[in-house]
Scaffold this active site. Structure first.
Site, PDB file in Angstrom:
ATOM      1  N   SER A 154       0.900  -1.285   0.027  1.00  0.00           N
ATOM      2  CA  SER A 154      -0.059  -0.090   0.047  1.00  0.00           C
ATOM      3  C   SER A 154       0.824   1.159  -0.018  1.00  0.00           C
ATOM      4  O   SER A 154       1.807   1.312  -0.897  1.00  0.00           O
ATOM      5  CB  SER A 154      -1.136  -0.170   1.149  1.00  0.00           C
ATOM      6  OG  SER A 154      -1.929   0.897   1.246  1.00  0.00           O
TER       7      SER A 154
ATOM      8  N   ARG B 240     -11.555   5.644  10.228  1.00  0.00           N
ATOM      9  CA  ARG B 240     -11.149   4.322  10.682  1.00  0.00           C
ATOM     10  C   ARG B 240     -12.247   3.396   9.718  1.00  0.00           C
ATOM     11  O   ARG B 240     -12.011   2.260   9.169  1.00  0.00           O
ATOM     12  CB  ARG B 240     -10.643   4.146  11.711  1.00  0.00           C
ATOM     13  CG  ARG B 240     -10.282   2.422  11.843  1.00  0.00           C
ATOM     14  CD  ARG B 240      -9.016   2.523  11.001  1.00  0.00           C
ATOM     15  NE  ARG B 240      -8.319   0.894  11.467  1.00  0.00           N
ATOM     16  CZ  ARG B 240      -7.228   0.708  11.059  1.00  0.00           C
ATOM     17  NH1 ARG B 240      -6.515   1.496   9.971  1.00  0.00           N
ATOM     18  NH2 ARG B 240      -6.565  -0.174  11.106  1.00  0.00           N
TER      19      ARG B 240
ATOM     20  N   ASP C 133      -8.526  -6.723  -4.536  1.00  0.00           N
ATOM     21  CA  ASP C 133      -8.388  -5.528  -3.877  1.00  0.00           C
ATOM     22  C   ASP C 133      -8.986  -4.220  -4.799  1.00  0.00           C
ATOM     23  O   ASP C 133      -8.388  -4.104  -6.058  1.00  0.00           O
ATOM     24  CB  ASP C 133      -6.695  -5.319  -3.808  1.00  0.00           C
ATOM     25  CG  ASP C 133      -6.279  -3.977  -3.411  1.00  0.00           C
ATOM     26  OD1 ASP C 133      -6.898  -2.947  -2.900  1.00  0.00           O
ATOM     27  OD2 ASP C 133      -4.981  -3.748  -3.094  1.00  0.00           O
TER      28      ASP C 133
ATOM     29  N   HIS D 250      -7.846  -5.241  -0.250  1.00  0.00           N
ATOM     30  CA  HIS D 250      -6.503  -4.839  -0.194  1.00  0.00           C
ATOM     31  C   HIS D 250      -5.668  -5.464   1.233  1.00  0.00           C
ATOM     32  O   HIS D 250      -4.369  -5.319   1.014  1.00  0.00           O
ATOM     33  CB  HIS D 250      -6.715  -3.231   0.101  1.00  0.00           C
ATOM     34  CG  HIS D 250      -5.505  -2.333   0.200  1.00  0.00           C
ATOM     35  ND1 HIS D 250      -4.965  -2.351  -0.914  1.00  0.00           N
ATOM     36  CD2 HIS D 250      -5.216  -1.533   1.172  1.00  0.00           C
ATOM     37  CE1 HIS D 250      -3.778  -1.300  -0.631  1.00  0.00           C
ATOM     38  NE2 HIS D 250      -4.008  -1.048   0.626  1.00  0.00           N
ATOM     39  N   ASP D 251      -6.388  -5.687   2.193  1.00  0.00           N
ATOM     40  CA  ASP D 251      -5.495  -6.192   3.272  1.00  0.00           C
ATOM     41  C   ASP D 251      -4.887  -7.519   3.076  1.00  0.00           C
ATOM     42  O   ASP D 251      -4.058  -7.954   3.971  1.00  0.00           O
ATOM     43  CB  ASP D 251      -6.572  -6.271   4.466  1.00  0.00           C
ATOM     44  CG  ASP D 251      -6.690  -5.197   5.408  1.00  0.00           C
ATOM     45  OD1 ASP D 251      -5.864  -4.158   5.244  1.00  0.00           O
ATOM     46  OD2 ASP D 251      -7.328  -5.354   6.335  1.00  0.00           O
TER      47      ASP D 251
END
Lengths: 381, 381
Positions: free
Chosen positions: A158, A228, A325, A358-359
């Site tokens: 990222s 968040r 992602d 994405h994680d």
């Protein structure tokens, strides 16, 4: 080499260290940081030739504590522990690995919640904007501190991957391999839009006090929590959320509450993630990190020609993306790959099938780790 | 019929009307609304057989003002004006079209900012939760008010499409055609997650006062603004945002501001959209509408078997989706189509190529409007 029989493990107990730099650092914005600290951790041993060093760059909410545990804190596992250790892809039997908290961070390095050496007060909102090229400059000071002329590898996912890419452009002699994972060569309008909603949540929180909330003994926790929660949605894939949470309700009766308390499991999960994050992360750092993301655009100075921007790079590249992602989709990674290919530069690319969005870059996905191991094992030190 | 030579136009000046219903309405939650008003508009003329009526259902932030202008207000064009008028897909030369503000709305129908007839006070946060089936019941009262036994068409996009679908299930004898556009048979975990972030932005705004902000002479504008900014991102496609805004900066110098003021055009656009919306929309209504979305799930009572839920429907269906809609993607529309096909029900499906994401349903995309016209023209009255 027989991977199956290789013993892998954790680096065990680790300790953070601190380096102080008192030569002023001029930032991309023109602002100057008169002196600064970087907090870091190392795993493995630097060889005599100082040729086996790996720099791990962190993403938006990461820090220097990449691997291992702090003594007496069994829940303190580093954020990328699964990748670092003896026999793991970042093999501590072979490499000397450095994790660093970036300038502007809130985990010990100089940033909004550290003291401004000139005023003697907390920097707060007066800490200058930092960019990815600024971080490369600061990280180069850390390399100097170790006497490392060139990193064997700079790696990150990222925003961390963007730093690896920037290293290859700005200091081509000082990075032999750049591992750019789940990244993009610049943010899209949609990426910026999500960041701006997050920033607006913080900036408009009445407890923000123009960024000087410390002296009001408060913090914009509502805004940071929303930021968040929103960010978290973009880190996960739609599919994964569907599989993990779906429309499962917290209420065992299976009927609706008809109220605004937690109703679906996904709400419970997201709110808890937001609460937890807002309890420890610094809002000014969050703002700075999102701007560093928005500003990242190495091709900007080259008329949007990414290949031209990457021309100076001498590193070998491994670019990795993940199928689900949608924050930095595989197509964004391929922009980097195609620019490198256009320059006839040395690049390997892997698109890893993963349901975790994405994680994924943080997870011990066997195919992904095998790719990293295979690439790293063939590096000559 | 020669479409090219057909004169099309606007319905011109319109006026809102109000219907009062004093038979109590029991809602899905068990709560009872003792009496209520619905504000509506009509375009075209109801025929003697009362067989040419179309109900237009609105989405999250819509209302009864679907088409035309209010006298003396040149900027008051209805939200779906491009589809309603002589020669337009919802052809007022042929159909009698009804737009209605839903129960719980903030544009004149009974809702949080109207008076509770029992207490004589503003309903505020005490207005009960409304669901899509509740809206169908309330809209059926409006049909009764006109003496309309069955709608020729119930049509809507997004949450409006869900109402069209619910009509076909709950009152199958009263809807001859259901046009379900840019909708889904239920929300995913990701859809709910976005809604919950929006709700948390409003609920945690210090000016929300537990939903009784009216008596504090304030409104949770910060939260509503964030909710709208976030929602807006999900209405547009990534591609369209890229084309329309990209990374264009407001600052003509082409360099960054290194501050939190508007930097990119996309930020300016989103913040302006948020500010505008927060200036007129009611926060309690926004909360209710997002919950109605979350709760919509006609298959829930049928063990998640959508075909079983749709079995009672007698309507002909037209389902339309848009290629770049990622809020309710074409695959979600196909779930509806497949369930109808499984039942051997009468359904047409069109996936319209459009770059405009979820908001496409509001736009005068020629292929899309041609599909609607073709379907509606063949309806016998």
């Amino acid at each position: 080499m027989d991977l199956d029989n290789k013993k892998t493990g954790s680096v065990g107990i680790v300790e953070a260290q601190r380096a102080h730099f008192d030569t002023p650092l001029e930032l991309r914005s023109g602002a100057v940081v008169p002196a600064f600290d970087l907090v870091y951790e190392t795993y493995g041993t630097l060889n005599a030739a100082k040729s086996n060093a790996i720099l791990v760059c962190h993403a938006l909410s990461g820090h220097h504590h990449v691997a291992g545990l702090y003594a007496g804190q069994p829940k303190s596992l580093g954020w990328w522990d699964n990748i670092v250790g003896p026999g793991r892809p970042l093999d501590t039997d072979r490499f000397f690995i450095v994790g660093v908290n970036n300038l502007g961070g809130c985990h010990g390095s100089s940033g909004p919640c550290s003291l401004n050496p000139i005023s003697g007060q907390l920097w707060g909102a007066d800490f200058p904007m930092v960019t990815v090229p600024d971080w490369v400059k600061a990280q180069a000071r850390l390399a100097d501190h170790f006497g490392i002329d060139s990193w064997a590898v700079v790696i990150g996912g990222s925003l961390g991957g963007m730093q690896a890419l920037q290293w290859s452009i700005d200091l081509p002699q000082r990075v032999r391999h750049a591992l750019v994972i789940a990244a993009a060569p610049k943010l899209t309008a949609q990426n910026i839009a999500f960041n701006d909603v997050a920033r607006q949540a913080i900036l408009t929180d009445p407890d923000f006090h123009g960024g000087h909330f410390y002296q009001h003994h408060t913090a914009p926790r509502r805004g940071l929590r929303l930021a968040r929660m929103l960010g978290h949605i973009t880190y996960l894939s739609d599919d994964q959320m569907g599989e993990k949470f779906g429309r499962v309700m917290r209420n065992d009766s299976g009927d609706y509450n008809f109220g605004y308390e937690v109703e679906f499991e996904i709400e419970s999960y997201l709110r808890a993630q937001g609460d937890k994050f807002a309890g420890f992360f610094d809002a000014n750092t969050y703002l700075l990190m999102t701007k560093a993301l928005d500003y990242f655009d190495p091709a900007q100075a080259y008329d949007d020609d990414l290949a031209a921007a990457l021309k100076p790079a001498q590193a070998g590249f491994l670019v990795v993306s993940f199928t689900t992602d949608w924050r930095f989709a595989p197509s964004r990674s391929r922009e980097i790959v195609n620019a490198l290919l256009k320059n006839d530069q040395n690049v390997s690319y892997a698109e890893v099938t993963s349901n975790y969005g994405h994680d994924s870059f943080l997870l011990a996905i066997p195919h992904y780790h095998a790719i990293l191991s295979a690439y790293l094992e063939r590096i000559r030190l």
